[in-house]
Design a protein around this motif. Structure first.
Motif, PDB file in Angstrom:
ATOM      1  N   GLN A 220     -10.456  -6.053  -8.244  1.00 41.20           N
ATOM      2  CA  GLN A 220     -10.932  -6.012  -6.862  1.00 41.20           C
ATOM      3  C   GLN A 220     -11.170  -4.569  -6.419  1.00 41.20           C
ATOM      4  N   ALA A 221     -10.267  -3.685  -6.825  1.00 40.80           N
ATOM      5  CA  ALA A 221     -10.419  -2.271  -6.459  1.00 40.80           C
ATOM      6  C   ALA A 221     -11.678  -1.686  -7.094  1.00 40.80           C
ATOM      7  N   LYS A 222     -12.008  -2.118  -8.290  1.00 38.61           N
ATOM      8  CA  LYS A 222     -13.226  -1.630  -8.942  1.00 38.61           C
ATOM      9  C   LYS A 222     -14.462  -2.088  -8.176  1.00 38.61           C
ATOM     10  N   MET A 223     -14.444  -3.334  -7.722  1.00 38.87           N
ATOM     11  CA  MET A 223     -15.573  -3.825  -6.922  1.00 38.87           C
ATOM     12  C   MET A 223     -15.725  -2.995  -5.655  1.00 38.87           C
ATOM     13  N   ALA A 224     -14.600  -2.687  -5.021  1.00 40.18           N
ATOM     14  CA  ALA A 224     -14.643  -1.894  -3.789  1.00 40.18           C
ATOM     15  C   ALA A 224     -15.121  -0.476  -4.082  1.00 40.18           C
ATOM     16  N   ALA A 225     -14.639   0.125  -5.152  1.00 37.85           N
ATOM     17  CA  ALA A 225     -15.030   1.496  -5.489  1.00 37.85           C
ATOM     18  C   ALA A 225     -16.514   1.581  -5.812  1.00 37.85           C
ATOM     19  N   GLU A 226     -17.055   0.519  -6.402  1.00 38.43           N
ATOM     20  CA  GLU A 226     -18.473   0.509  -6.755  1.00 38.43           C
ATOM     21  C   GLU A 226     -19.361   0.036  -5.602  1.00 38.43           C
ATOM     22  N   GLY A 227     -18.753  -0.330  -4.476  1.00 37.25           N
ATOM     23  CA  GLY A 227     -19.518  -0.765  -3.313  1.00 37.25           C
ATOM     24  C   GLY A 227     -20.099  -2.160  -3.460  1.00 37.25           C
ATOM     25  N   LYS A 228     -19.509  -2.987  -4.273  1.00 37.21           N
ATOM     26  CA  LYS A 228     -19.987  -4.362  -4.479  1.00 37.21           C
ATOM     27  C   LYS A 228     -19.282  -5.282  -3.476  1.00 37.21           C
ATOM     28  N   TRP A 229     -19.634  -5.122  -2.216  1.00 32.59           N
ATOM     29  CA  TRP A 229     -18.931  -5.811  -1.143  1.00 32.59           C
ATOM     30  C   TRP A 229     -19.189  -7.307  -1.129  1.00 32.59           C
ATOM     31  N   LYS A 230     -20.406  -7.713  -1.389  1.00 25.85           N
ATOM     32  CA  LYS A 230     -20.705  -9.148  -1.396  1.00 25.85           C
ATOM     33  C   LYS A 230     -19.990  -9.845  -2.542  1.00 25.85           C
TER      34      LYS A 230
ATOM     35  N   GLU B  17       0.836  -1.193   0.000  1.00 26.96           N
ATOM     36  CA  GLU B  17       0.000   0.000   0.000  1.00 26.96           C
ATOM     37  C   GLU B  17       0.877   1.252   0.000  1.00 26.96           C
ATOM     38  N   GLY B  18       1.964   1.206   0.750  1.00 26.03           N
ATOM     39  CA  GLY B  18       2.905   2.335   0.771  1.00 26.03           C
ATOM     40  C   GLY B  18       3.535   2.573  -0.601  1.00 26.03           C
ATOM     41  N   LEU B  19       3.842   1.484  -1.317  1.00 20.65           N
ATOM     42  CA  LEU B  19       4.388   1.647  -2.671  1.00 20.65           C
ATOM     43  C   LEU B  19       3.387   2.348  -3.580  1.00 20.65           C
ATOM     44  N   PHE B  20       2.117   1.967  -3.479  1.00 15.81           N
ATOM     45  CA  PHE B  20       1.093   2.612  -4.296  1.00 15.81           C
ATOM     46  C   PHE B  20       0.922   4.075  -3.898  1.00 15.81           C
ATOM     47  N   HIS B  21       1.012   4.365  -2.614  1.00 15.56           N
ATOM     48  CA  HIS B  21       0.911   5.753  -2.172  1.00 15.56           C
ATOM     49  C   HIS B  21       2.069   6.576  -2.717  1.00 15.56           C
ATOM     50  N   ASN B  22       3.251   5.960  -2.849  1.00 12.29           N
ATOM     51  CA  ASN B  22       4.398   6.667  -3.437  1.00 12.29           C
ATOM     52  C   ASN B  22       4.105   7.069  -4.885  1.00 12.29           C
TER      53      ASN B  22
ATOM     54  N   ASP C 122       1.192   7.976  -5.842  1.00  7.39           N
ATOM     55  CA  ASP C 122      -0.004   8.795  -5.704  1.00  7.39           C
ATOM     56  C   ASP C 122      -1.276   8.036  -6.090  1.00  7.39           C
ATOM     57  N   ILE C 123      -1.279   6.762  -5.771  1.00  8.76           N
ATOM     58  CA  ILE C 123      -2.459   5.925  -5.971  1.00  8.76           C
ATOM     59  C   ILE C 123      -2.976   5.608  -4.577  1.00  8.76           C
ATOM     60  N   LYS C 124      -3.997   6.369  -4.156  1.00  9.46           N
ATOM     61  CA  LYS C 124      -4.433   6.290  -2.774  1.00  9.46           C
ATOM     62  C   LYS C 124      -5.894   5.900  -2.631  1.00  9.46           C
ATOM     63  N   THR C 125      -6.585   5.678  -3.750  1.00 10.66           N
ATOM     64  CA  THR C 125      -8.003   5.345  -3.674  1.00 10.66           C
ATOM     65  C   THR C 125      -8.281   4.065  -4.459  1.00 10.66           C
ATOM     66  N   TRP C 126      -9.421   3.466  -4.148  1.00 10.32           N
ATOM     67  CA  TRP C 126      -9.830   2.272  -4.897  1.00 10.32           C
ATOM     68  C   TRP C 126     -10.084   2.649  -6.358  1.00 10.32           C
ATOM     69  N   GLN C 127     -10.662   3.814  -6.554  1.00 10.22           N
ATOM     70  CA  GLN C 127     -10.959   4.278  -7.912  1.00 10.22           C
ATOM     71  C   GLN C 127      -9.673   4.425  -8.722  1.00 10.22           C
ATOM     72  N   ALA C 128      -8.643   4.990  -8.115  1.00  8.67           N
ATOM     73  CA  ALA C 128      -7.368   5.166  -8.823  1.00  8.67           C
ATOM     74  C   ALA C 128      -6.737   3.814  -9.140  1.00  8.67           C
ATOM     75  N   LEU C 129      -6.788   2.886  -8.202  1.00  5.58           N
ATOM     76  CA  LEU C 129      -6.221   1.557  -8.424  1.00  5.58           C
ATOM     77  C   LEU C 129      -7.004   0.798  -9.486  1.00  5.58           C
TER      78      LEU C 129
END
Length: 173
Positions: free
Chosen positions: A149-159, A105-110, A112-119
């Protein structure tokens, strides 16, 4: 049989007949031989043209979608996320993605990828580039499913995300 006794006219006639037969054979053979190939070439060129048009339409649709902006992000619902995943979830926590821990996660933050949408908008090769920036110790990780997986999280598809993570151990497709 002695061929030297034949008159010169017979020899000339034989040579002319052979020459005429070769010329006729060449033209008839060329005409019939090339026709199926030309037909096949023409049909392949038409198919190629149709595929190029379809590709141009797809590319135009893609550009249209990219320029229309990102879809509206649903408001984050921590209750439904906790209910589906069975643990506390904070918004844009990349660690909920199977295979991503605090260091990755720290590598992605480096980058500037800090959101599910960005990932979710990254390609797998870009995710691999981020991993490679961390050195050899991250070589064992496979980021192939992370954008999905990040797209599912960004769209709120938790199940859906929870079911996917249970079916695919360690984030492998």
């Amino acid at each position: 049989m002695d061929l030297s006794n034949l008159p010169l006219a017979y020899w000339l006639l034989l040579i002319l007949a052979i020459l005429f037969g070769c010329i006729l054979g060449y033209f008839f053979g060329r005409k019939t031989k090339g026709s199926p190939m030309k037909d096949q070439l023409q049909s392949l060129e038409q198919a190629n043209s149709a595929l190029r048009k379809e590709l141009e339409n797809c590319m135009a649709s893609r550009r249209e979608l990219e320029h229309s902006g990102s879809p509206e992000q649903l408001p984050f619902d921590p209750v439904s996320a906790r209910k589906a995943l069975g643990r506390k979830v904070t918004q844009d926590d990349l660690k909920i993605i199977e295979g991503i821990g605090p260091k990755i996660e720290g590598l992605f933050h480096n980058y500037d990828i800090k959101t599910w949408q960005a990932l979710s908008g990254l390609t797998v090769s870009k995710c691999q580039e981020v991993l490679d920036s961390g050195g050899n110790r991250f070589r064992v990780h496979d980021p192939a499913s992370w954008p999905m997986q990040a797209k599912m999280a960004a769209e709120g598809k938790w199940k859906v995300l929870s079911r996917w993570q249970q079916e695919h151990l360690h984030g492998k497709l």
